[in-house]
Design an enzyme around this catalytic site. Structure first.
Site, PDB file in Angstrom:
ATOM      1  N   HIS A  72       0.849  -1.191   0.000  1.00 44.51           N
ATOM      2  CA  HIS A  72       0.000   0.000   0.000  1.00 44.51           C
ATOM      3  C   HIS A  72       0.881   1.237   0.000  1.00 44.51           C
ATOM      4  O   HIS A  72       0.950   1.967   0.988  1.00 44.51           O
ATOM      5  CB  HIS A  72      -0.911  -0.013   1.232  1.00 44.51           C
ATOM      6  CG  HIS A  72      -1.858  -1.160   1.242  1.00 44.51           C
ATOM      7  ND1 HIS A  72      -2.793  -1.354   0.253  1.00 44.51           N
ATOM      8  CD2 HIS A  72      -1.996  -2.192   2.096  1.00 44.51           C
ATOM      9  CE1 HIS A  72      -3.483  -2.436   0.525  1.00 44.51           C
ATOM     10  NE2 HIS A  72      -3.004  -2.973   1.626  1.00 44.51           N
ATOM     11  N   HIS A 114      -0.432 -10.725   1.010  1.00 44.54           N
ATOM     12  CA  HIS A 114      -1.783 -10.994   1.519  1.00 44.54           C
ATOM     13  C   HIS A 114      -2.267 -12.389   1.150  1.00 44.54           C
ATOM     14  O   HIS A 114      -3.195 -12.903   1.759  1.00 44.54           O
ATOM     15  CB  HIS A 114      -2.797 -10.034   0.878  1.00 44.54           C
ATOM     16  CG  HIS A 114      -2.654  -8.617   1.307  1.00 44.54           C
ATOM     17  ND1 HIS A 114      -2.288  -8.259   2.572  1.00 44.54           N
ATOM     18  CD2 HIS A 114      -2.856  -7.456   0.625  1.00 44.54           C
ATOM     19  CE1 HIS A 114      -2.264  -6.939   2.653  1.00 44.54           C
ATOM     20  NE2 HIS A 114      -2.593  -6.415   1.476  1.00 44.54           N
ATOM     21  N   HIS A 159     -11.195  -7.560   2.877  1.00 52.25           N
ATOM     22  CA  HIS A 159      -9.733  -7.511   2.729  1.00 52.25           C
ATOM     23  C   HIS A 159      -9.254  -8.780   2.011  1.00 52.25           C
ATOM     24  O   HIS A 159      -9.693  -9.889   2.340  1.00 52.25           O
ATOM     25  CB  HIS A 159      -9.075  -7.410   4.105  1.00 52.25           C
ATOM     26  CG  HIS A 159      -7.635  -7.025   4.041  1.00 52.25           C
ATOM     27  ND1 HIS A 159      -6.647  -7.907   3.689  1.00 52.25           N
ATOM     28  CD2 HIS A 159      -7.020  -5.832   4.263  1.00 52.25           C
ATOM     29  CE1 HIS A 159      -5.477  -7.285   3.716  1.00 52.25           C
ATOM     30  NE2 HIS A 159      -5.672  -6.013   4.060  1.00 52.25           N
ATOM     31  N   GLU A 211      -6.620 -10.521   2.231  1.00 47.61           N
ATOM     32  CA  GLU A 211      -6.045 -11.548   3.118  1.00 47.61           C
ATOM     33  C   GLU A 211      -7.168 -12.406   3.708  1.00 47.61           C
ATOM     34  O   GLU A 211      -7.094 -13.640   3.708  1.00 47.61           O
ATOM     35  CB  GLU A 211      -5.253 -10.881   4.254  1.00 47.61           C
ATOM     36  CG  GLU A 211      -4.716 -11.892   5.263  1.00 47.61           C
ATOM     37  CD  GLU A 211      -4.194 -11.251   6.539  1.00 47.61           C
ATOM     38  OE1 GLU A 211      -3.407 -10.291   6.435  1.00 47.61           O
ATOM     39  OE2 GLU A 211      -4.581 -11.706   7.624  1.00 47.61           O
ATOM     40  N   THR A 233      -4.288 -10.932  10.414  1.00 50.31           N
ATOM     41  CA  THR A 233      -2.946 -10.707  10.985  1.00 50.31           C
ATOM     42  C   THR A 233      -2.740  -9.297  11.511  1.00 50.31           C
ATOM     43  O   THR A 233      -1.994  -9.083  12.460  1.00 50.31           O
ATOM     44  CB  THR A 233      -1.861 -10.973   9.929  1.00 50.31           C
ATOM     45  OG1 THR A 233      -2.159 -10.197   8.780  1.00 50.31           O
ATOM     46  CG2 THR A 233      -1.760 -12.425   9.586  1.00 50.31           C
ATOM     47  N   SER A 239      -3.917   1.215   3.754  1.00 47.56           N
ATOM     48  CA  SER A 239      -3.259   0.111   4.467  1.00 47.56           C
ATOM     49  C   SER A 239      -3.911  -0.039   5.828  1.00 47.56           C
ATOM     50  O   SER A 239      -3.901   0.897   6.635  1.00 47.56           O
ATOM     51  CB  SER A 239      -1.760   0.408   4.610  1.00 47.56           C
ATOM     52  OG  SER A 239      -1.260  -0.231   5.744  1.00 47.56           O
ATOM     53  N   SER A 240      -4.511  -1.247   6.086  1.00 52.72           N
ATOM     54  CA  SER A 240      -5.261  -1.398   7.332  1.00 52.72           C
ATOM     55  C   SER A 240      -4.344  -1.267   8.542  1.00 52.72           C
ATOM     56  O   SER A 240      -4.723  -0.674   9.548  1.00 52.72           O
ATOM     57  CB  SER A 240      -6.014  -2.724   7.355  1.00 52.72           C
ATOM     58  OG  SER A 240      -5.138  -3.792   7.466  1.00 52.72           O
ATOM     59  N   SER A 248       3.954  -1.345   5.124  1.00 53.21           N
ATOM     60  CA  SER A 248       4.311  -1.217   3.711  1.00 53.21           C
ATOM     61  C   SER A 248       4.991   0.115   3.393  1.00 53.21           C
ATOM     62  O   SER A 248       5.003   0.539   2.236  1.00 53.21           O
ATOM     63  CB  SER A 248       3.063  -1.419   2.849  1.00 53.21           C
ATOM     64  OG  SER A 248       2.009  -0.654   3.350  1.00 53.21           O
TER      65      SER A 248
END
Ligand code: SF4
Length: 660
Positions: free
Chosen positions: A42, A77, A125, A127, A168, A224-225, A270
């Protein structure tokens, strides 16, 4: 002293670092054209630099239209099962950079064959979508504690089995609340804490440091979470917080940067190191810090010390050592002897560039810019901790028997290795009968319990026997739950006593009393049975408390009179064996446990005075059945009847001479 500090866990996490290494390597190797499924990280600037070098970002639905020589890149991911299937269907080559931590959750999801797989995370998401696709059965995704509460409002607890995992990068505090809530709803719940340690460390650090600083600057993408979560935590606990993508965004915040007495800089997983360094430099400029950029940079780099445990990325592999990128200015060197004690391991086969590896820093050398690392020492500590934990919890461990210890002809025990730890199992705990050889155990994988430890000497004692005992007890308990009176078994005679025999039926032995072993007169069990003989038995009675089972052997079908009347009739001719001689005749066995009488008058053409003058015990003779008295339980046999062409009338045997 500068009042700007850089968080120790800022920037690329091991998973992202590995993905970046792998794609850089693919570009260098001239592979391609490379198509990355979604943006690699990201970070707009980094992604643009990849695009400039020919990498194209695509969505899963684009796969079928890719050229045949395309190289598809799966980012950290991971991807859904459908993506792998489409790649296979289209015969496309791909590099799978799914983070090993994410792969682990795919395996957990795949193991939920008989359970509902629940994951806490963002259902949109990639992932989470990849993980959910790996689960073979029922799945559920909840994005927050509030969502969970809403979904389960008014619901009763269930004993349906379930496995719970978490995205995660999920917020650790929110995850704790979710676990607490859900474990009361699913009484058969297995919780897998799958929050990545890199995320956890990063969040924990921000929670502590943001509270100590006036301003927290979070570097990373708004998409980006994990970056957004850092920002939220900083806002919750700190005074002020800014989320920026690049140093250019700092211009709009000059006043806040100048006003803050102390500033924390952190970054999402990231955020490339180059952008973080640019942010440090720009901030120092804005604040007109006297400290130089070089000093700040140095400060941001010098975050590791001797004894620090860290996850690095393998950057080079040779037969004698690995080079490990720790994200610091020091190059990590991991020599063979600090990896393993075993000889003959091919490091180039076992390790690859881009692999994450856990190491401990053992020696820094500023003169050549290296740090000596050890993974072995970390393993030793980790494995010893596992042994200690198993000793406390009673957990059953598995390991391989590496050594058999003996002095001349006496075996003292075996040594089992569990990772780098050695566990001694005395002969008495080996599960092998006293005095027998322990050699067959060598090389075997065994299950054992840790029964004693010596913390100072790092020694542990184990027991295979304790596991066998526990397994036997469990099997016995299960067995008693399933059996019922009358149930039949084919047992094996294990021991013969004067009063009966012990017969093994699965995990337990039952007793067949002497009275069950014969239909006629009582016969010593040793006469009727042999050790190891198979026996058709049934349960007469059992008591789970006293663990006693009484077995029956005699059944109406095995009654020799039933067998006889079903198979023989008067006039039948059969071969018999002389079993005893009396003054009035000879008894002969027709079938086991059933004899008939050949009266003196029926032994030969003329009556004999003494049967022993004509017959011997053990002789086999052919006779005709000439009389059956079911009430008196007598059978009369005749040899003479077969000698004469015409059957002579037969005299009934006197009552006192009855057959058995
Ligand atoms: S945050 Fe953790 S799980 Fe995610 S890619 Fe990085 S190392 Fe892997």
């Amino acid at each position: 002293m500068s009042d700007i500090c850089v968080a120790k866990h800022a920037g690329f996490c091991p998973g992202v670092s590995r993905a970046v290494h792998l794609i850089e390597q693919a570009i260098l190797d001239g592979k391609g054209p490379i198509y990355c499924l979604g943006e690699l990280i990201h970070n707009r600037i980094f992604n643009e630099s990849l695009q400039a070098r020919g990498v194209r970002f695509i969505e899963p639905q684009d796969i079928p239209s890719l050229p045949g020589d395309a190289l598809v890149f799966i980012r950290a991911h991971g991807a859904t099962k459908d993506v792998y299937q489409t790649l296979a269907d289209n015969g496309l080559e791909y590099i799978d950079a799914t983070c090993p931590y994410v792969q682990k959750i795919h395996s957990i999801a795949a193991s939920a064959t008989d359970a509902t797989f629940i994951i806490i995370g963002d259902k949109d998401h990639p992932e989470v979508q990849g993980i959910v696709s790996a689960a073979p059965g029922k799945t559920a995704v909840y994005g927050s504690f509030a969502e969970l509460q809403e979904a389960f409002a008014g619901k009763e607890p269930t004993d349906e089995p379930a496995i719970l995992a978490v995205q995660t990068t999920f917020n650790t505090d929110e995850w704790k609340k979710c676990q607490k809530f859900i474990k009361y709803l699913y009484t058969h719940l297995k919780i897998c804490d799958t929050i990545c340690s890199a995320t956890e460390n990063r969040q924990r650090e921000v929670r502590t440091l943001a509270a100590e600083n006036d301003l927290t600057v979070v570097v990373g993408s708004r998409h980006s979470s994990n970056t957004v979560k850092l920002y939220r935590i900083a806002k919750e606990v700190g005074g002020d917080a800014i989320l920026i993508e690049t140093s250019a965004d700092l211009a709009a915040c000059r006043a806040r940067i100048r006003a803050a007495n102390s500033i924390l800089i952190t970054a999402g997983a990231s955020a490339p190191g180059s952008i973080i360094q640019e942010v440090i430099k720009t901030m120092a400029d804005i604040r007109n810090e006297e400290v130089s950029f070089a000093e700040l940079l140095e400060a941001s780099f010098k975050t590791l010390h001797t004894g620090d445990k860290v996850t690095g990325i393998v950057s080079a592999v040779s037969a004698s050592e690995l080079k490990v990128d720790l994200g610091t200015k020091h190059t990590g060197i991991l020599v063979y002897d600090e990896i393993t004690d075993e000889s003959g391991i091919d490091l180039t086969e076992k390790y690859h560039v881009g692999d994450p590896i856990d190491v401990v820093c053992i020696k820094f050398s500023d003169s050549d810019g290296t740090v000596q690392l050890s993974s072995k020492r970390l393993d030793v500590a980790k494995h010893w901790d596992a042994i200690k934990a198993a000793h406390e919890s009673g957990e059953i461990l598995t390991g391989v028997v590496k050594e058999v210890i003996r002095k001349e002809d006496t075996y003292s025990g075996v040594v089992v290795t569990k990772g780098t730890s050695r566990v001694f199992i005395p002969a008495s705990q080996s599960g092998i009968a006293k005095g027998e050889s322990l050699d067959p155990l060598k090389g075997q994988k065994v299950s054992f319990k840790v029964i004693d430890i010596n913390e100072d000497r790092k020694r542990a004692v184990g027991s295979i026997k304790a596991v066998q005992r526990a397994e036997k007890k469990l099997a016995e308990e299960e067995f008693y739950k399933t059996i019922e009176v009358g149930q039949k078994f084919v047992g094996t005679v294990r021991a013969i006593m004067n009063y009966g025999a012990f017969v093994n039926i699965g995990p337990v032995d039952g007793m067949v009393h002497i009275s069950e072993l014969s239909w006629g007169r009582l016969r010593p069990p040793a006469e009727v049975l042999t050790i190891g003989q198979k026996l058709n038995v049934f349960i007469k009675s059992f008591d789970p408390e006293t663990k006693r089972i009484s077995l029956g052997y005699k059944t109406p079908e095995s009654d020799p009179w039933t067998i006889f009347t079903n198979n023989y009739a008067i006039g039948d001719v059969c071969d018999v064996k002389i079993v005893s001689l009396m003054p009035f005749g000879a008894f002969a066995e027709i079938i086991p446990e059933l004899d008939g009488l050949i009266h003196n008058t029926q032994i030969a053409a003329k009556p004999v005075a003494n049967p022993a003058s004509v017959l011997n015990i053990g002789d086999k003779v052919t006779v005709k059945i000439v009389g059956i008295d079911l009430e008196a339980k007598r059978i009369n046999l005749s040899i003479k009847a077969l000698l004469e062409p015409e059957e002579a009338p037969v005299e009934e045997a006197p009552a006192e001479e009855a057959a058995e």
